[in-house]
Write an enzyme that holds these catalytic residues in place. Structure first.
Site, PDB file in Angstrom:
ATOM      1  CD  GLU A  27      -2.784   5.592   6.684  1.00  0.00           C
ATOM      2  OE1 GLU A  27      -2.769   5.662   5.445  1.00  0.00           O
ATOM      3  OE2 GLU A  27      -1.858   5.074   7.349  1.00  0.00           O
ATOM      4  CD  GLU A  78      -3.346  -2.684   7.423  1.00  0.00           C
ATOM      5  OE1 GLU A  78      -2.227  -2.932   6.992  1.00  0.00           O
ATOM      6  OE2 GLU A  78      -3.966  -1.646   7.145  1.00  0.00           O
ATOM      7  CE  LYS A  80       0.588   3.625   4.813  1.00  0.00           C
ATOM      8  NZ  LYS A  80       0.284   3.719   6.228  1.00  0.00           N
ATOM      9  CG  ASN A 117      -1.651   1.272   1.443  1.00  0.00           C
ATOM     10  OD1 ASN A 117      -1.837   2.026   0.495  1.00  0.00           O
ATOM     11  ND2 ASN A 117      -2.099   1.541   2.669  1.00  0.00           N
ATOM     12  CG  HIS A 171      -5.664   1.836   5.154  1.00  0.00           C
ATOM     13  ND1 HIS A 171      -5.197   2.815   6.000  1.00  0.00           N
ATOM     14  CD2 HIS A 171      -4.644   0.961   4.980  1.00  0.00           C
ATOM     15  CE1 HIS A 171      -3.938   2.535   6.323  1.00  0.00           C
ATOM     16  NE2 HIS A 171      -3.578   1.414   5.710  1.00  0.00           N
ATOM     17  N   GLY A 190       2.536   2.271  10.606  1.00  0.00           N
ATOM     18  CA  GLY A 190       3.462   3.389  10.420  1.00  0.00           C
ATOM     19  C   GLY A 190       4.191   3.806  11.684  1.00  0.00           C
ATOM     20  CB  SER A 205       5.402  -1.692  11.914  1.00  0.00           C
ATOM     21  OG  SER A 205       4.961  -0.375  12.171  1.00  0.00           O
TER      22      SER A 205
HETATM   23  C1  PEP Z   1      -0.598   0.121   5.823  1.00  0.00           C
HETATM   24  O1  PEP Z   1      -0.508   1.170   5.215  1.00  0.00           O
HETATM   25  O2  PEP Z   1      -1.591  -0.593   5.657  1.00  0.00           O
HETATM   26  C2  PEP Z   1       0.474  -0.253   6.747  1.00  0.00           C
HETATM   27  C3  PEP Z   1       0.370  -1.389   7.379  1.00  0.00           C
HETATM   28  O3  PEP Z   1       1.526   0.613   6.879  1.00  0.00           O
HETATM   29  P1  PEP Z   1       2.977   0.297   7.535  1.00  0.00           P
HETATM   30  O4  PEP Z   1       3.446  -1.015   6.974  1.00  0.00           O
HETATM   31  O5  PEP Z   1       3.836   1.436   7.144  1.00  0.00           O
HETATM   32  O6  PEP Z   1       2.768   0.187   9.017  1.00  0.00           O
END
Ligand code: PEP
Length: 258
Positions: free
Chosen positions: A98, A168, A12, A10, A96, A174, A214
């Protein structure tokens, strides 16, 4: 049952069209004809046409990061499922964290998007997960259940096996602080139980559930080697073709010992 493992990136709101094309060249030179892990890249909308072209003769699949549920209309700033299909997207990330937390998307809206994605033969990657506060209050299962069940409320049974869920935890996205594989498995087991109650055990065995938060080349193996974790949704580490390729390779290594 070992399901095909997924490594989904992803991006973003990162990468211009030019940067996305350079990435594709670098990544595809590593991938070659490798197909043992399902690889998906979800760039920003603007880079979809370029990637649709450059990935077209490769095993790497294309996904979008969001979409509206309507096919067309006066929805300024939105993108319709038909537009994603036209660009040969096969996947779409929906709900997601976000989108849920920054843009206030509700679980009902996410549910409408999931239904629409299925109607357009797009595989939804439905994201669910709790915040740190919710986890500390012991509300993880309640939050995940609400997001999951509203998300799949109108799931057509004949397409349910193509659904992908990404667990998640918001506090792990992040932050550099991944969940432990054990914690991830606990919630994933709960998700599978809830899916089973709604869709039946046979169907639930086919549905892939990913971990996201992460994920790095260093920690991915410990997640995907677990029997219940069918791959990862990767943000930051997917922005570098070398790191994302390492994640794919580590996923394959785990597959061989699963
Ligand atoms: C994501 O954007 O779904 C995500 C898990 O980001 P990151 O791997 O940077 O934590």
């Amino acid at each position: 049952m070992v399901r095909t493992l997924i490594a989904a990136g992803n991006w973003k709101m990162y990468k211009t069209v030019q940067e996305a094309s350079a990435y594709a060249e670098a990544f595809l030179s590593r991938v070659g004809n490798f197909q043992e892990v399902e690889m998906i890249i979800c760039p920003p909308f603007t880079a979809l046409p370029a990637l649709s072209q450059s990935l077209s003769h490769s095993p790497v699949k294309l996904g979008a990061q969001n979409m509206h549920w309507e096919v067309k209309g006066a929805f300024t700033g939105e993108i319709a499922p038909s537009m994603l299909k036209e660009l040969r997207c096969q996947y779409v990330i929906l709900g997601h964290s976000e989108r849920r937390h920054i843009f206030r998307e509700t679980s009902e809206e996410v549910g409408k998007k999931v239904q629409s994605a299925f109607a357009w033969d797009l595989c939804p990657i439905l994201c669910v997960g709790e915040t740190l506060e919710e986890r500390e209050n012991g509300a993880t299962n309640q939050i995940v259940e609400e997001q999951l069940l509203k998300g799949i409320e109108s799931l057509p049974p004949e397409k349910a096996h193509t659904l992908v869920i990404a667990y998640e935890p918001v506090w792990a996205i992040g932050t550099g602080k991944a969940a432990t594989p054990h914690d991830a498995e606990e919630v994933i087991a709960f998700i599978r139980q809830k899916l089973g109650e709604k869709l039946g055990q046979e169907m639930v065995e086919k549905i892939r559930i990913l971990y996201g938060g992460s994920v790095t080349p260093e920690n991915v193996f410990d997640f995907v080697v677990r029997p219940s974790i069918d791959g990862t949704l990767v943000g930051g580490a997917s922005l570098d073709p070398e790191k994302f390729w390492k994640i794919v390779q580590e996923t394959y290594r785990a597959l061989q010992v699963k």
